[in-house]
Design a protein around this motif. Sequence first.
Motif, PDB file in Angstrom:
ATOM      1  N   GLY A 100      48.276  -5.768  -4.024  1.00 54.46           N
ATOM      2  CA  GLY A 100      49.512  -6.553  -4.159  1.00 54.46           C
ATOM      3  C   GLY A 100      50.465  -6.352  -2.997  1.00 54.46           C
ATOM      4  N   MET A 122      51.858  -3.630  -2.251  1.00 58.44           N
ATOM      5  CA  MET A 122      52.937  -2.912  -2.921  1.00 58.44           C
ATOM      6  C   MET A 122      52.893  -1.422  -2.592  1.00 58.44           C
ATOM      7  SD  MET A 122      54.615  -5.023  -5.030  1.00 58.44           S
ATOM      8  CE  MET A 122      55.190  -4.017  -6.371  1.00 58.44           C
ATOM      9  N   ARG A 161      55.319 -13.169  -1.971  1.00 53.72           N
ATOM     10  CA  ARG A 161      55.970 -13.263  -3.284  1.00 53.72           C
ATOM     11  C   ARG A 161      55.341 -14.397  -4.108  1.00 53.72           C
ATOM     12  NH1 ARG A 161      61.213 -12.808  -1.594  1.00 53.72           N
ATOM     13  NH2 ARG A 161      61.662 -14.994  -1.913  1.00 53.72           N
ATOM     14  N   ARG A 170      51.920 -13.233  -5.327  1.00 52.86           N
ATOM     15  CA  ARG A 170      52.053 -12.327  -6.482  1.00 52.86           C
ATOM     16  C   ARG A 170      52.397 -13.114  -7.744  1.00 52.86           C
ATOM     17  NH1 ARG A 170      56.177  -8.444  -3.442  1.00 52.86           N
ATOM     18  NH2 ARG A 170      54.768  -7.203  -2.171  1.00 52.86           N
ATOM     19  N   ARG A 171      53.371 -14.041  -7.583  1.00 48.39           N
ATOM     20  CA  ARG A 171      53.853 -14.782  -8.752  1.00 48.39           C
ATOM     21  C   ARG A 171      52.755 -15.658  -9.349  1.00 48.39           C
ATOM     22  NH1 ARG A 171      58.269 -16.946  -6.493  1.00 48.39           N
ATOM     23  NH2 ARG A 171      57.140 -18.772  -5.792  1.00 48.39           N
ATOM     24  N   PHE A 176      50.101  -7.728 -13.425  1.00 46.99           N
ATOM     25  CA  PHE A 176      50.083  -6.269 -13.378  1.00 46.99           C
ATOM     26  C   PHE A 176      50.488  -5.720 -14.743  1.00 46.99           C
ATOM     27  CE2 PHE A 176      52.202  -2.210 -12.420  1.00 46.99           C
ATOM     28  CZ  PHE A 176      51.187  -1.571 -11.733  1.00 46.99           C
ATOM     29  N   PRO A 224      51.325  -2.323 -16.558  1.00 45.14           N
ATOM     30  CA  PRO A 224      51.577  -0.933 -16.164  1.00 45.14           C
ATOM     31  C   PRO A 224      51.148   0.082 -17.214  1.00 45.14           C
ATOM     32  CG  PRO A 224      53.566  -1.918 -16.960  1.00 45.14           C
ATOM     33  CD  PRO A 224      52.507  -2.953 -17.107  1.00 45.14           C
ATOM     34  N   SER A 249      58.089  -0.463 -18.592  1.00 47.31           N
ATOM     35  CA  SER A 249      57.852  -1.711 -17.863  1.00 47.31           C
ATOM     36  C   SER A 249      58.825  -2.804 -18.297  1.00 47.31           C
ATOM     37  CB  SER A 249      56.423  -2.178 -18.073  1.00 47.31           C
ATOM     38  OG  SER A 249      56.276  -2.689 -19.378  1.00 47.31           O
ATOM     39  N   LEU A 250      59.640  -2.513 -19.296  1.00 47.75           N
ATOM     40  CA  LEU A 250      60.628  -3.496 -19.757  1.00 47.75           C
ATOM     41  C   LEU A 250      62.026  -3.005 -19.394  1.00 47.75           C
ATOM     42  CD1 LEU A 250      59.033  -4.080 -23.273  1.00 47.75           C
ATOM     43  CD2 LEU A 250      58.911  -5.626 -21.321  1.00 47.75           C
ATOM     44  N   ASN A 251      62.878  -3.937 -19.008  1.00 48.55           N
ATOM     45  CA  ASN A 251      64.247  -3.590 -18.625  1.00 48.55           C
ATOM     46  C   ASN A 251      65.020  -3.116 -19.860  1.00 48.55           C
ATOM     47  OD1 ASN A 251      66.936  -3.546 -17.832  1.00 48.55           O
ATOM     48  ND2 ASN A 251      66.684  -5.259 -16.436  1.00 48.55           N
ATOM     49  N   LEU A 279      63.651 -14.818 -18.334  1.00 46.03           N
ATOM     50  CA  LEU A 279      63.764 -14.555 -16.888  1.00 46.03           C
ATOM     51  C   LEU A 279      62.413 -14.659 -16.190  1.00 46.03           C
ATOM     52  CD1 LEU A 279      66.176 -11.554 -16.262  1.00 46.03           C
ATOM     53  CD2 LEU A 279      66.354 -13.863 -15.384  1.00 46.03           C
ATOM     54  N   ARG A 310      51.825 -15.988 -17.080  1.00 39.27           N
ATOM     55  CA  ARG A 310      51.798 -16.542 -15.717  1.00 39.27           C
ATOM     56  C   ARG A 310      50.397 -16.999 -15.332  1.00 39.27           C
ATOM     57  NH1 ARG A 310      52.560 -13.106 -11.987  1.00 39.27           N
ATOM     58  NH2 ARG A 310      52.690 -11.157 -13.117  1.00 39.27           N
TER      59      ARG A 310
END
Lengths: 273, 290
Positions: free
Chosen positions: A61, A63, A91, A94-95, A100, A102, A108-110, A121, A174
């Motif tokens: 990625g 990354m 970008r 990746r999108r 990915f 994790p 992995s969540l805000n 979002l 996605r």
Amino acid sequence: MTANAPAAPVVSLTGFSAEYRTRLGVTRALDGIDLDVARGELLAIVGESGSGKSTVSQAIGRMLPRVCHVTSGSVHVLGRDIASLAPDAIRALRRESLGFIPQDPIASLNPTMRIRRQLELALRPLGRPTDLESLTELLASVKILEPDRVLRLYPHEVSGGMAQRIAIALTMAREPEILIADEPTASLDAQVRDEILTLIVDLVQRSGASLIWISHDLGAVRRWCDRIVVMHQGRIVEEGPAAQVLDEPRADYTRTLVAAIPGRQDPTTKEAE
Amino acid sequence: MTTYSLPLSKRKRAVKTRPPRDALFIAAACALGLIVLVAVAAAVIPFAGDPARIVGPRLSPPSAAYPFGTDALGRSVLARLLEGTRTTLVLSTLAVVCTAVISVILGLVAGYAGGWAREVIMRLSDVLYSFPSIVLAILIAAVVGPGQAAVLSSIVLVTVPLMTRMVSAAAMSVAKRDFVTTAKISGVSAPVILFRHLLPNVSGTIAVQGTYALSVGILVEGGLSFLGYGVQPPRSSLGLLIQEGGSYMLQAPWLLFAPAAVLVVAILSINLIGDTMRDRLDPRETRSLV
């Protein structure tokens, strides 16, 4: 499945080497990695901690952490040399093509946003519907019970298994062509682990994506994957069909790994008996 | 297994009696609230009279007619004090809002982007931080010229370096977390990561640093006005009132006492509120039951 896969790989690493340069010195992370991943293939990368598995996934990625420097080789994703891509292009790649999952689902969540807001979002830039009904359907597709209630929760209010299902829903929404799962079940208990793996493999097979699964769980890898790559000290020491690598390992290191599976013996010892 | 050195009944009592800090926080919040409320209310309902009007004899001591006495021109000290408090609070708050906006942008970029962007921002902060705050403030005031603009720009330049550092450190730590990596690999743009993912997660740091910046702002305003670089007469501010009171310290101590007391209480309250917020938001803060 590997035999039926098209010839053009979706991911291709050629002579790829990288090293970590820190104040403490230089550490070789990857050493001449040659790896192709075919479309629709379920590939597992196994090896001990520090063998370079996660660095491979990060390289795919683009990354890699700042302290990690590529010393030779190239990474091609869907035929494009990712080192030459502009920031906007990487970008977009990746999108549109990479997913990915994790290791730690809660992390992995805000933590400051409700699940619904996080889904909105992630989906809005893709032009996907973000109304309540669509989001409920999305969560239901990863077998989350009471999805409308879960949408109102914060990450700390859901269990590890549910958080991983949400992370999977976020990623799979996605429709990535390449899914990288970095020990996705490491922090889950045995029963949930099996459910999550079944879910990931089911979604990947239905979407026709390729799965690069980084794992320590050789039993699960043998059950689900087409091919295994065994890594040790930044090198690929063995690769091949999962059953063959695990039942008849050729490399000493693979034999040691296989012997470490609970309830299994070192194949060479078995032969000697 | 967790073990406790006190029996349950005593631990429950310890929990109930634990927070003298909470009492301090409540007292500080009430004191600051009262100061702000009275200062703002005086602007809406001029119950203390016109601060510019001469209402009585010069240097009259506190009495029923003049609760805080009168100054060297015969103006009501109470009315001037309320105007001065309001000016100081408004200037400091405005400056802290500017500081927060600048520091959040610089800190988030430095923490997230790293590399040369971080180096440039941090080294600039270091340069500003290396000056003693009052010296830097005087320097800025000398360049800008005495007045409210000098106070505002001085407070901003004095408080920006520390807040930028703190926001940058917090952002750097959040930027390494999995949800940011997931957002990056999902192709989320940098502004969205900065303001939707990083900003909410460093808001605690911003709030705590904001309280410290506010107390520094009040101090800088006081210092500059005291030295004649800040708010200019006939307007008043706490620093200006202290400077005027200093001239009559022996003949009319009430001129010095009232603004100094308000300044001390305001700064003390803000620092106590900031300390409590920091403790509450700091995950390393242990809350032992015993």
